[in-house]
Structure formats: structure tokens, C-alpha cells
Design a protein around this motif. Structure first.
Motif, PDB file in Angstrom:
ATOM      1  N   UNK A  56       0.834  -1.207   0.000  1.00  0.00           N
ATOM      2  CA  UNK A  56       0.000   0.000   0.000  1.00  0.00           C
ATOM      3  C   UNK A  56       0.862   1.248   0.000  1.00  0.00           C
ATOM      4  N   UNK A 114       2.298   3.052  -5.074  1.00  0.00           N
ATOM      5  CA  UNK A 114       1.996   3.813  -6.298  1.00  0.00           C
ATOM      6  C   UNK A 114       2.182   5.303  -6.062  1.00  0.00           C
ATOM      7  N   UNK A 115       1.926   5.739  -4.822  1.00  0.00           N
ATOM      8  CA  UNK A 115       2.142   7.157  -4.505  1.00  0.00           C
ATOM      9  C   UNK A 115       3.635   7.454  -4.410  1.00  0.00           C
ATOM     10  N   UNK A 142     -20.587   1.434 -20.306  1.00  0.00           N
ATOM     11  CA  UNK A 142     -21.607   2.255 -20.971  1.00  0.00           C
ATOM     12  C   UNK A 142     -21.895   1.719 -22.368  1.00  0.00           C
ATOM     13  N   UNK A 148     -45.277  -9.670 -26.352  1.00  0.00           N
ATOM     14  CA  UNK A 148     -45.042 -10.499 -25.167  1.00  0.00           C
ATOM     15  C   UNK A 148     -46.047 -10.085 -24.102  1.00  0.00           C
ATOM     16  N   UNK A 157     -47.759  -6.631 -23.899  1.00  0.00           N
ATOM     17  CA  UNK A 157     -47.018  -5.415 -23.548  1.00  0.00           C
ATOM     18  C   UNK A 157     -46.677  -4.640 -24.824  1.00  0.00           C
ATOM     19  N   UNK A 178     -40.805  -1.907 -24.752  1.00  0.00           N
ATOM     20  CA  UNK A 178     -40.981  -1.939 -23.303  1.00  0.00           C
ATOM     21  C   UNK A 178     -39.631  -1.872 -22.602  1.00  0.00           C
ATOM     22  N   UNK A 231     -38.680  -1.611 -19.383  1.00  0.00           N
ATOM     23  CA  UNK A 231     -38.324  -2.433 -18.216  1.00  0.00           C
ATOM     24  C   UNK A 231     -37.805  -3.818 -18.588  1.00  0.00           C
ATOM     25  N   UNK A 232     -38.369  -4.417 -19.656  1.00  0.00           N
ATOM     26  CA  UNK A 232     -37.914  -5.762 -20.001  1.00  0.00           C
ATOM     27  C   UNK A 232     -36.511  -5.738 -20.598  1.00  0.00           C
ATOM     28  N   UNK A 250     -34.033  -3.789 -19.444  1.00  0.00           N
ATOM     29  CA  UNK A 250     -33.024  -3.363 -18.466  1.00  0.00           C
ATOM     30  C   UNK A 250     -32.142  -4.508 -17.951  1.00  0.00           C
ATOM     31  N   UNK A 251     -32.710  -5.675 -17.570  1.00  0.00           N
ATOM     32  CA  UNK A 251     -31.833  -6.708 -17.018  1.00  0.00           C
ATOM     33  C   UNK A 251     -30.725  -7.131 -17.980  1.00  0.00           C
TER      34      UNK A 251
END
Lengths: 400, 179
Positions: free
Chosen positions: B40, B43-44, B62, B84, B87, B91, B93-94, B96-97
Motif C-alpha cells: 500500500x 503507487x504514490x 456504458x 409479449x 405489452x 418496453x 423495463x424488459x 433493463x436486465x
């Protein structure tokens, strides 16, 4: 060690005149808020009660979050946090008062929680729900939850404070076992309590993710409170100056970032399951909250609880910057209030968001009372657990 | 970097940290430091710039999220519209996963392969271990001798302050590998 010598006076926090001034300000906030709310009982009883429910649950979950942090770090054998452990311990010590406040608020409107209000209909397929929400059983459970949390957390903190005097390293080992017991009790009781007090506001609605959703908001807000208290207590001639350092801040920042994402993850998981299956008895909750005037408020709670902390805290330098961390923690605490507001108000006051003098008064009362209690509780014990065997590890810790 | 470097071996990480700091402040160029475990603060002490890997990770994440959102939108509501459960085609929400998983996957793989690329790691690469004991209990600091200010005697005496165990000169191959 210099830190031990110069930071053991328990009341140093209250010696400084500036702190006395802040205290007086917090007192005024609390008293002004309380007076306005007391008047409000005559004009808008349901709204005042909703505000009190949000406020007391907010305070209680912060206290419980402090106890949870202490217990988790004992069980996981963590050493990094020991230097500032008196902060979550101070939060945990607020539990009895916050718990009694919660019981009073629940007690005055117990009738609000019936699964059906006249208690004479045919329970039918909901026989278990009727049994579960029987007023005497429901009230007894509330008392048991609050007592168990207060007793176990109080025991944990009292032993940690005793270690300052006895310097008995075995106390740490004993606390690991108490902490494990607390965690087991907490996991079950908090899940049930959040369902009993918040979900049962709409007795026909249910979500199996409710417990973990409330846990996520709770730990996120508790971390934000710890960050704010740590930064205040290390500023100027505060008792944690030179003790609560950038390494600790960095790690709390990582945890806040992580639990902000966890909150979003759980929020969305609950939403998506209900949206996907599209069963009327489940969707009622989200239809009120996402269609119509509550929609922007829900979006606001997502921005405050996830979007802001996620994008601001991603870079490493931000998590080591006191100014940025303070602002993000405040944003998260506002977000926590909005989150609870969205849980409670649509159920109790209907489809239009209201925000006015009663809400401002309750926030002012919450801020003042929480601030006063937390600082007073912190000042009860030496600011650093000087004889904890892991203190040295914490003072020399590098978060990387 | 010249083809001549100085290897200073230490027994304790504190000595390595202090020596690294002193050498850097003395204006010498540090090639690298080899330690048996992550030290530790090194690197500094070496004055390393903040890692750019975080940006690779963020941009890959991203790309994964936005790319997958666009792809799901295109497949389910533009190219071949799918009904589906009644819907709407578009859609969110479907989507997002999968977008979330794609973000995690690309961020993870992107970071690992970017790290492999910048440190020239690949399967079958012969490890160039300058001293077997850096995998056990020794800390080695490698200093460049190219600098005009480099004075071997002065560096040696400076390193003595930090309990250096051994100082050794090495020549590097044209590829920049230590021999």
C-alpha cells in the motif's frame, strides 16, 4: 499514542461554543417542528400522522443501520472502521428512544392497519392475513421487535464502551457472538417489521421483495449519516480530527456507492416483477405511484438515491473529497425521505402528492431531534475505542 | 529508457517505500518496483499517474448498456415486432436486465483485456523474473541509469540509508525486458 491521549475526554464535543450554538439551532428546529405538528393534529390529523410515520421510521432505521454496521463489522472481523466505530455505536444507542417513538406513532393509529376495517367480515382465503394483522398480535410483535433490537444493540455498545475501561481484549470476541445473534434476529424481525408497519398500510397489496427493499434504503441512509457525522466530528477541533481520515472516508464512499446501486437493483427488481406479471392485486401499488402525479416524485427518488451517488462517486478522487462526500450524503438522505414519502403518502393520503407546512415541520423536527440525539449519544463515551485490539490496524489503514 | 538499470534489493516494505520516495525526489527515473505482494502506498511513492483502466472500464460498461438497449429495441420493436404478454413492443423495463448484464460483462472483460494489452501479457509468455525472491520475501526497486544526473556512487550511498541489501547493475534487451 497521541490520538489516544488527546481524544479521550468524553465531553469535549460540547465544550466548543460553536457546537453549543449548533445544538441550540437543532433544538429550535426540533421544537418548532414539534409545535407545528401538534397544532396540525387539529387540522390535518391523517397528514400529520403520515409525516410522523415517515419521520419515526426514518430515525429508527438510521439507528438500526448503525447497529447493523457495528454487528456486521464485528462478525466479518473488520478492523478498518474501529477508529470511527463510536459513530455507528452512537446511532445504535438512539434505538430505544426511536423505538418508543415508533411504538407511540403506531399505537395511536392502530386501526389504520386492519386488513379490513370492521373486523367482522369473512376472511375467506385471507384467513392468515386476518390472523397476522389481529391488533393485539400485531402490537405485541411491534413491541418485541423494538425490544430485541434495543436490548441486543445496547448490549453490544455497552460492552464496547466497557472495553475502554477494562482494556479486556476478550470483550471483542464476546461481541462477535452477540453481533451474530443480533444479525440473525435483525434479518427476520426487520423484514417482518417493514411489512407490518409499511406494507400493511395497503393490506391487500403484497410484495415479497419488501423486506430487502427496506433493508437497502436503511443501510444506504445509515452510511450517509455516518459519513456526515464523521466529516462534522473531524472538522475544526472536533474529537475525531486526525482519527477519521481519508482512508475511512474512501471506504465509506465505496460502501455508499455500492449500496446506492443495491437500492436501485432491488427497487427495479420489485418493480419489474410486478410490471411483468401484471396481476391486478400486485400492480395497484405501482399504478398509483407511476401513473399520474406521483410519477415525477418516484423519478426524483431514483435520481436522488441512485443516479447522483452513482455518477458522482464513481471516480476514486470523489470518494476521498470531503466536500463531495458531504454533498452526496445529504442528497442520499433527502432521497431516503422521498423514498419513504412515496411508500407512505399514496397509501394514506391518496393519488396527489402533497407537500406543505406539515411536511416541512416534520422534516425540521426529524433533523433537529436526530441531530441532537446523535451528538448527545456520541458524547456519552470516549470518541475512540482506545482499547479495541484492532484500533491500530484502523489508524494505519490504507483503502488503496 | 537506457539499456542500463540499477537493481536495489530490500528486505522490508518500509525501506522500499522510503527509498522509492527518496529516489523519485532525487530526480531519478524509476522503471518499476517488484514486491511479493501489493504494498500500500507504493503507487504514490513511485509517483504513478492515476490508472486509466477505470475509464476503460466505465466506457466499456456504458457501451455494453447502451449498445444492448439499442439492440433489444431494434430486435423486438423495429426488425421483428414481438408481442409479449400484450405489452408494448418498446418496453423499456424488459430491456433493463439484459442491458445491465451486458454492461457488467463488457466492463469486466474490457478491463481485464485492456490490462493484458498494456502489460503485454498473453498465453505462453515466458515470465521474466529478475530475482526469484521477489516472489517470496524480497523487494526490488529498478532505477534507470539514463538520466544525466545519474551518479552510481551517490545513488548507492543514498540507498544505504534505507538498509539496501544489494545493488546490482543489469542490461536490458532491445525489447525492454530485464535479463
Amino acid at each position: 499514542m497521541t490520538t489516544e491521549d488527546s481524544h479521550t475526554s468524553p465531553n469535549r464535543l460540547f465544550d466548543a461554543t460553536s457546537v453549543t450554538r449548533h445544538n441550540r439551532f437543532l433544538q429550535r428546529l426540533a421544537i418548532a417542528g414539534a409545535i407545528i405538528l401538534a397544532c396540525g393534529v387539529a387540522f390535518a390529523a391523517e397528514r400529520v400522522w403520515s409525516n410522523l410515520l415517515v419521520g419515526t421510521f426514518y430515525l429508527l432505521t438510521i439507528a438500526l443501520g448503525g447497529a447493523l454496521f457495528v454487528a456486521l463489522t464485528y462478525v466479518s472481523g473488520g478492523g478498518w472502521h474501529v477508529a470511527f466505530r463510536r459513530i455507528p455505536e452512537a446511532m445504535a444507542k438512539v434505538l430505544p428512544v426511536a423505538g418508543i417513538a415508533m411504538l407511540i406513532v403506531l399505537g395511536v393509529r392502530m386501526s389504520r392497519y386492519g386488513w379490513h376495517h370492521d373486523w367482522h367480515g369473512d376472511a375467506g382465503t385471507f384467513w392468515f392475513k386476518e390472523l397476522w394483522l389481529t391488533p393485539s398480535f400485531w402490537a405485541l410483535r411491534a413491541v418485541i421487535y423494538v425490544s430485541l433490537w434495543s436490548l441486543l444493540a445496547g448490549w453490544l455498545v455497552a460492552r464496547s464502551r466497557r472495553q475502554d475501561k477494562t482494556s479486556d481484549a476478550a470483550i471483542t470476541g464476546g461481541n462477535v457472538r452477540i453481533a451474530a445473534l443480533f444479525l440473525a434476529v435483525y434479518a427476520v424481525t426487520f423484514s417482518l417489521a417493514s411489512a407490518d408497519w409499511m406494507m400493511a398500510l395497503e393490506p391487500m397489496w403484497f410484495s415479497t421483495m419488501w423486506g430487502v427493499y427496506n433493508f437497502a434504503g436503511m443501510i444506504q441512509a445509515a452510511l450517509a449519516v455516518m459519513i456526515i457525522l464523521g466529516l462534522i466530528l473531524r472538522s475544526h477541533d472536533g474529537p475525531l480530527r486526525g482519527v477519521f481520515n481519508d482512508e475511512h472516508l474512501h471506504d465509506l464512499g465505496k460502501l455508499l456507492l455500492g449500496f446506492s446501486c443495491f437500492w436501485m437493483y432491488i427497487w427495479f427488481s420489485q418493480y419489474m416483477l410486478i410490471w411483468y406479471s401484471n396481476i391486478p392485486e400486485e400492480t395497484s401499488y405501482f399504478i398509483t405511484r407511476t401513473h399520474g402525479p406521483w410519477g415525477p416524485v418516484v423519478v426524483g427518488s431514483i435520481v436522488l438515491n441512485w443516479v447522483v451517488p452513482f455518477f458522482v462517486l464513481l471516480p476514486k478522487p470523489a470518494k476521498r473529497n470531503a466536500g463531495i462526500m458531504m454533498k452526496v450524503a445529504v442528497v442520499v438522505l433527502i432521497g431516503r425521505w422521498v423514498d419513504l414519502y412515496v411508500m407512505v403518502f399514496p397509501s394514506t393520503l391518496g393519488e396527489t402528492p402533497v407537500f406543505g407546512v406539515w411536511e416541512v415541520a416534520s422534516i425540521s423536527c426529524l433533523l433537529g431531534a436526530a441531530g441532537l440525539m446523535l451528538f448527545r449519544s456520541f458524547a456519552q463515551a470516549p470518541p475512540v475505542p482506545r482499547h479495541d485490539p484492532l484500533l491500530s490496524e484502523s489508524l494505519h489503514y490504507h483503502a488503496g | 529508457m537506457s539499456d542500463r538499470v540499477l537493481l536495489a534489493t530490500f528486505e522490508h516494505e518500509d525501506d522500499l517505500l522510503a527509498a522509492t520516495d527518496a529516489v523519485r525526489r532525487g530526480g531519478f527515473e524509476i522503471v518499476d518496483a517488484f514486491t511479493p505482494y501489493a504494498v500500500h502506498g507504493l503507487e504514490r511513492a513511485m509517483g504513478l499517474r492515476p490508472s486509466r483502466l477505470t475509464w476503460v472500464c466505465f466506457l466499456c460498461g456504458m457501451t455494453g448498456a447502451l449498445g444492448m438497449l439499442w439492440f433489444e429495441h431494434w430486435t423486438a420493436s423495429i426488425d421483428w415486432q414481438l408481442d409479449v404478454g400484450g405489452k408494448p413492443w418498446n418496453s423499456l423495463p424488459s430491456d433493463v436486465p439484459v442491458a445491465f448484464e451486458a454492461a457488467v460483462l463488457l466492463a469486466g472483460f474490457g478491463s481485464v483485456f485492456a490490462l493484458f494489452a498494456v502489460s503485454r501479457l498473453f498465453p505462453g509468455k515466458q515470465p521474466q523474473i529478475i530475482d526469484p525472491r521477489i516472489t517470496d520475501d524480497r523487494f526490488v526497486l529498478v532505477i534507470d541509469e539514463a538520466n544525466a544526473a545519474f551518479d552510481a556512487a551517490a545513488v548507492r550511498s543514498m540507498l544505504q540509508e534505507f538498509h539496501v541489501l544489494a545493488v546490482e547493475e543489469r542490461v536490458t534487451t532491445p525489447g525492454g525486458e530485464l535479463q
